[in-house]
Design a protein around this motif. Structure first.
Motif, PDB file in Angstrom:
ATOM      1  N   THR A  54     -29.187 -32.996 -38.336  1.00 20.62           N
ATOM      2  CA  THR A  54     -29.251 -31.949 -39.357  1.00 20.62           C
ATOM      3  C   THR A  54     -28.415 -30.751 -38.903  1.00 20.62           C
ATOM      4  O   THR A  54     -28.610 -30.225 -37.816  1.00 20.62           O
ATOM      5  CB  THR A  54     -30.701 -31.498 -39.590  1.00 20.62           C
ATOM      6  N   GLY A  55     -27.464 -30.361 -39.734  1.00 20.61           N
ATOM      7  CA  GLY A  55     -26.574 -29.258 -39.380  1.00 20.61           C
ATOM      8  C   GLY A  55     -25.339 -29.674 -38.618  1.00 20.61           C
ATOM      9  O   GLY A  55     -24.504 -28.834 -38.275  1.00 20.61           O
ATOM     10  N   SER A  56     -25.164 -30.961 -38.354  1.00 21.16           N
ATOM     11  CA  SER A  56     -23.996 -31.412 -37.578  1.00 21.16           C
ATOM     12  C   SER A  56     -22.738 -31.539 -38.428  1.00 21.16           C
ATOM     13  O   SER A  56     -21.650 -31.766 -37.896  1.00 21.16           O
ATOM     14  CB  SER A  56     -24.291 -32.754 -36.911  1.00 21.16           C
ATOM     15  N   GLU A  57     -22.875 -31.414 -39.745  1.00 15.83           N
ATOM     16  CA  GLU A  57     -21.745 -31.408 -40.686  1.00 15.83           C
ATOM     17  C   GLU A  57     -20.831 -32.627 -40.532  1.00 15.83           C
ATOM     18  O   GLU A  57     -19.608 -32.526 -40.661  1.00 15.83           O
ATOM     19  CB  GLU A  57     -20.951 -30.105 -40.547  1.00 15.83           C
ATOM     20  N   GLY A  58     -21.433 -33.766 -40.248  1.00 16.46           N
ATOM     21  CA  GLY A  58     -20.668 -35.002 -40.174  1.00 16.46           C
ATOM     22  C   GLY A  58     -19.909 -35.221 -38.885  1.00 16.46           C
ATOM     23  O   GLY A  58     -19.204 -36.220 -38.751  1.00 16.46           O
ATOM     24  N   THR A  59     -20.035 -34.343 -37.917  1.00 15.40           N
ATOM     25  CA  THR A  59     -19.282 -34.475 -36.670  1.00 15.40           C
ATOM     26  C   THR A  59     -19.878 -35.527 -35.734  1.00 15.40           C
ATOM     27  O   THR A  59     -19.167 -36.027 -34.850  1.00 15.40           O
ATOM     28  CB  THR A  59     -19.219 -33.133 -35.933  1.00 15.40           C
ATOM     29  N   LEU A  60     -21.155 -35.852 -35.912  1.00 14.08           N
ATOM     30  CA  LEU A  60     -21.807 -36.820 -35.036  1.00 14.08           C
ATOM     31  C   LEU A  60     -22.002 -38.172 -35.713  1.00 14.08           C
ATOM     32  O   LEU A  60     -21.930 -39.210 -35.065  1.00 14.08           O
ATOM     33  CB  LEU A  60     -23.164 -36.293 -34.568  1.00 14.08           C
ATOM     34  N   ALA A  61     -22.274 -38.132 -37.016  1.00 14.70           N
ATOM     35  CA  ALA A  61     -22.560 -39.356 -37.754  1.00 14.70           C
ATOM     36  C   ALA A  61     -22.623 -39.023 -39.235  1.00 14.70           C
ATOM     37  O   ALA A  61     -22.651 -37.854 -39.617  1.00 14.70           O
ATOM     38  CB  ALA A  61     -23.889 -39.964 -37.293  1.00 14.70           C
ATOM     39  N   VAL A  62     -22.653 -40.081 -40.050  1.00 18.33           N
ATOM     40  CA  VAL A  62     -22.869 -39.921 -41.489  1.00 18.33           C
ATOM     41  C   VAL A  62     -24.338 -40.205 -41.771  1.00 18.33           C
ATOM     42  O   VAL A  62     -24.833 -41.308 -41.487  1.00 18.33           O
ATOM     43  CB  VAL A  62     -21.980 -40.877 -42.301  1.00 18.33           C
ATOM     44  N   VAL A  63     -25.049 -39.206 -42.280  1.00 12.19           N
ATOM     45  CA  VAL A  63     -26.471 -39.370 -42.590  1.00 12.19           C
ATOM     46  C   VAL A  63     -26.592 -40.185 -43.872  1.00 12.19           C
ATOM     47  O   VAL A  63     -26.029 -39.829 -44.914  1.00 12.19           O
ATOM     48  CB  VAL A  63     -27.154 -38.004 -42.752  1.00 12.19           C
ATOM     49  N   THR A  64     -27.324 -41.300 -43.808  1.00 12.19           N
ATOM     50  CA  THR A  64     -27.444 -42.202 -44.957  1.00 12.19           C
ATOM     51  C   THR A  64     -28.835 -42.210 -45.570  1.00 12.19           C
ATOM     52  O   THR A  64     -28.998 -42.660 -46.710  1.00 12.19           O
ATOM     53  CB  THR A  64     -27.078 -43.641 -44.551  1.00 12.19           C
ATOM     54  N   ALA A  65     -29.844 -41.720 -44.858  1.00  8.78           N
ATOM     55  CA  ALA A  65     -31.195 -41.663 -45.415  1.00  8.78           C
ATOM     56  C   ALA A  65     -32.003 -40.639 -44.627  1.00  8.78           C
ATOM     57  O   ALA A  65     -31.768 -40.427 -43.423  1.00  8.78           O
ATOM     58  CB  ALA A  65     -31.881 -43.028 -45.362  1.00  8.78           C
ATOM     59  N   VAL A  66     -32.924 -39.992 -45.305  1.00  6.63           N
ATOM     60  CA  VAL A  66     -33.810 -39.047 -44.628  1.00  6.63           C
ATOM     61  C   VAL A  66     -35.221 -39.189 -45.178  1.00  6.63           C
ATOM     62  O   VAL A  66     -35.437 -39.642 -46.309  1.00  6.63           O
ATOM     63  CB  VAL A  66     -33.352 -37.571 -44.809  1.00  6.63           C
ATOM     64  N   ARG A  67     -36.172 -38.810 -44.377  1.00  7.12           N
ATOM     65  CA  ARG A  67     -37.556 -38.674 -44.814  1.00  7.12           C
ATOM     66  C   ARG A  67     -37.900 -37.191 -44.736  1.00  7.12           C
ATOM     67  O   ARG A  67     -37.687 -36.561 -43.684  1.00  7.12           O
ATOM     68  CB  ARG A  67     -38.489 -39.484 -43.916  1.00  7.12           C
TER      69      ARG A  67
END
Length: 275
Positions: A54-67
């Protein structure tokens, strides 16, 4: 919202996006899928991936799902608008309301020239403190506001909202009556709205700010978050700092006073080009 750790007007009540993400799934650059979607209130099994992504703005990974953590919807809401003489008075008022009002739901500020701009855009003066308005050049006026003599800002309009399962109106009104900002806040500089229509009218002067800025030109936008003891100085001085770099530029300031976040919008000559 997850990648940028978005906030919004209720951060002081619920926290930012990072506080809402209790589980996450993300894909790394090599295609590896990391999933930690358990959503436990306490989880000591390794790194806190939700907080990391959260807050990494895509620099670490692409977030595909959250709870996400959910909160009960408040059934009783009351909104107040105050016209205050300066940013330092608004900061003092905000700090006092945060200390004394458990039901506080939002604390938003519209500074000086920004109120002139949004009032012109809405075709309506602010519900309180209209006589305090100093024109913003972007609204067709003569003065930028924000850096009055003595290093103090101009007037500030503060939106304070309380919400809960029990009507917080009496508590909010009592807290407003106790405000100590160096001088008493005149009754005609305070408006309290209980019904949705009147509350929406007060909120329009904050929620239409972005539209008003965009209608005035193409802005450079910055989000600046400061500790409370630095915020009033920043608001007072930043317009002059901007004009020292571009004499034709106008600075429009508004934001989330509850968490110290100020939206800085620069309009005018040269503001829509260059670094």
């Amino acid at each position: 919202m997850v990648a940028t750790n978005a906030g919004g007007v209720n951060v002081l009540r619920y926290g930012d996006m990072r506080a809402q993400v209790v589980g996450v799934e993300a894909v790394l650059a090599d295609g590896t899928v990391l999933s930690h979607m358990g959503g436990l209130a306490k989880d000591n099994t390794g790194y806190h991936l939700a907080g990391l992504f959260t807050g990494s703005e895509g620099t670490l990974a692409v977030v595909t799902a959250v709870r996400l953590r959910l909160h009960p919807l408040p059934t009783e809401v009351v909104t107040a608008m105050l016209a205050l003489p300066s940013a330092s008075a608004a900061v003092a008022a905000a700090a006092q309301l945060r200390r004394e009002l458990d039901s506080l739901h939002a604390l938003e500020a519209v500074f000086d020239g920004a109120m002139a701009l949004v009032s012109r855009h809405l075709g309506s003066p602010p519900p309180v403190g209209a006589e305090l308005l100093r024109e913003c050049p972007a609204a067709g006026g003569d003065a930028a506001g924000g850096d009055a003599a003595g290093g103090e800002s101009g007037p500030v309009w503060l939106l304070a909202e309380a919400a809960g399962r029990v009507d917080p109106a009496d508590d909010l009104v009592a807290a407003l009556a106790r405000l100590d900002v160096g001088a008493a806040v005149p009754d005609h500089h305070v408006a309290v709205a209980l019904d949705p229509t009147r509350r929406r009218r007060l909120w329009a002067f904050r929620e239409q700010m972005t539209e008003a800025v965009n209608a005035a030109g193409t802005p450079h936008k910055l989000d600046v978050t400061l500790a409370p003891d630095r915020l009033a100085e920043f608001v007072a001085n930043v317009p002059a700092v901007v004009r020292s770099a571009d004499a034709g530029a106008t600075t429009v300031l508004f934001g989330h006073l509850g968490d110290g976040n100020v939206h800085v919008n620069v309009l005018g000559a040269g503001a829509d080009g260059g670094p």
